[in-house]
Design a protein around this motif. Structure first.
Motif, PDB file in Angstrom:
ATOM      1  N   LEU A 287      -5.083  -0.006  -4.290  1.00  0.00           N
ATOM      2  CA  LEU A 287      -3.911  -0.615  -4.908  1.00  0.00           C
ATOM      3  C   LEU A 287      -3.990  -0.787  -6.415  1.00  0.00           C
TER       4      LEU A 287
ATOM      5  N   HIS B 115      -7.095  -0.390   0.258  1.00  0.00           N
ATOM      6  CA  HIS B 115      -5.731   0.128   0.213  1.00  0.00           C
ATOM      7  C   HIS B 115      -5.418   0.871  -1.082  1.00  0.00           C
TER       8      HIS B 115
ATOM      9  N   SER C  27       0.819  -1.209   0.000  1.00  0.00           N
ATOM     10  CA  SER C  27       0.000   0.000   0.000  1.00  0.00           C
ATOM     11  C   SER C  27       0.859   1.268   0.000  1.00  0.00           C
TER      12      SER C  27
ATOM     13  N   PHE D 207      -1.714   4.014   5.150  1.00  0.00           N
ATOM     14  CA  PHE D 207      -1.377   2.776   4.466  1.00  0.00           C
ATOM     15  C   PHE D 207      -0.170   3.027   3.579  1.00  0.00           C
TER      16      PHE D 207
END
Length: 248
Positions: A167, A165, A68, A80
């Motif tokens: 991502l 997160h 993250s 994160f």
């Protein structure tokens, strides 16, 4: 030799918040030191090949296998930034002499094993071409296992983690260019693109895999194989053989 530890993942803000008050999210609650074992053991009788290597243990704390990287904090005062932790740790180790190594191994267990897969080629790029670099993922080959019990739940879980997160841009582009991002945290879709030598160690009777894929909710058996019935053992042998063919 760098080692990353396990601890699962947090898939919602409330879950990540709970982790922040445990050893999985706060350096204040982590052990002051760890016991090296297995490939990190300093006992040359049990670990003759690696006992005298320099070793570094990286505590797991970001809830997403050091991937993250969110610039802002969440409303619950969470950050994160596991990818930044990984980068800083690598910079520190290189400065302390890791850049002079002749052999380097990145290894991890469970969530750390998945982190090893995700960071393997990145770790390789830290060293010059003449340095031998390899990766070992120990119990980190978490499979989607399409068609196997619970595969939709596994995909949803990782999808929630990726969303929480943020991502989308951090996952390997070679994977996300071919399939949806919720699949690009499963090693079965990642290993085909890894260029660095990668050794995958996965027990046929891994408790997490058995519980989520084969015998969901049967904790007595998966915690202690001696308590399994002959039927449960037969299911594990048959299903794990099928899973191994699917994975490898």
């Amino acid at each position: 030799m760098d080692r990353e530890w396990g601890g699962g993942w947090c898939n919602h803000i409330s879950d990540c918040r709970a982790r922040s008050s445990s050893r999985l999210g706060s350096s204040h609650l982590m052990a002051s030191q760890t016991t090296f074992s297995g490939i990190l053991d300093s006992d040359c009788t049990s670990n003759p090949d690696f006992c005298n290597w320099h070793k570094v243990f990286i505590y797991y704390c970001d809830g997403f296998s050091f991937m993250s990287d969110i610039e802002h904090s969440h409303a619950m005062n969470l950050t994160f930034r596991g990818a930044r932790i990984f980068n800083v740790m690598m910079d520190e180790m290189l400065a302390k002499g890791m850049r002079n190594a002749q052999n380097a191994i990145l290894t991890g267990t469970s969530a750390g094993g998945l982190a090893t897969i995700l960071h393997c080629d990145k770790f390789r790029k830290l060293f010059s071409d003449e340095i031998r670099v390899k990766c070992i993922s120990d119990s980190g080959f978490f499979i989607r296992g399409k068609g196997h019990h619970g595969y939709k739940n596994r995909e949803k879980f990782f999808g929630d983690v990726i969303k929480t997160h943020k991502l989308g841009k951090s996952l390997p582009p070679k994977c996300t260019s071919k399939r949806k991002s919720s699949l690009c945290f499963f090693p079965e879709y990642l290993v085909e693109d890894i260029q660095t030598p990668l050794f995958v160690l996965e027990s046929a009777f891994d408790r997490f895999q058995l519980t989520s894929l084969v015998l969901e909710g049967v904790t007595n058996c998966t915690n202690n194989l001696k308590s399994c019935t002959s039927t449960e053992l037969g299911i594990m042998r048959d299903d794990e053989a099928s899973s191994c063919r699917l994975v490898f």
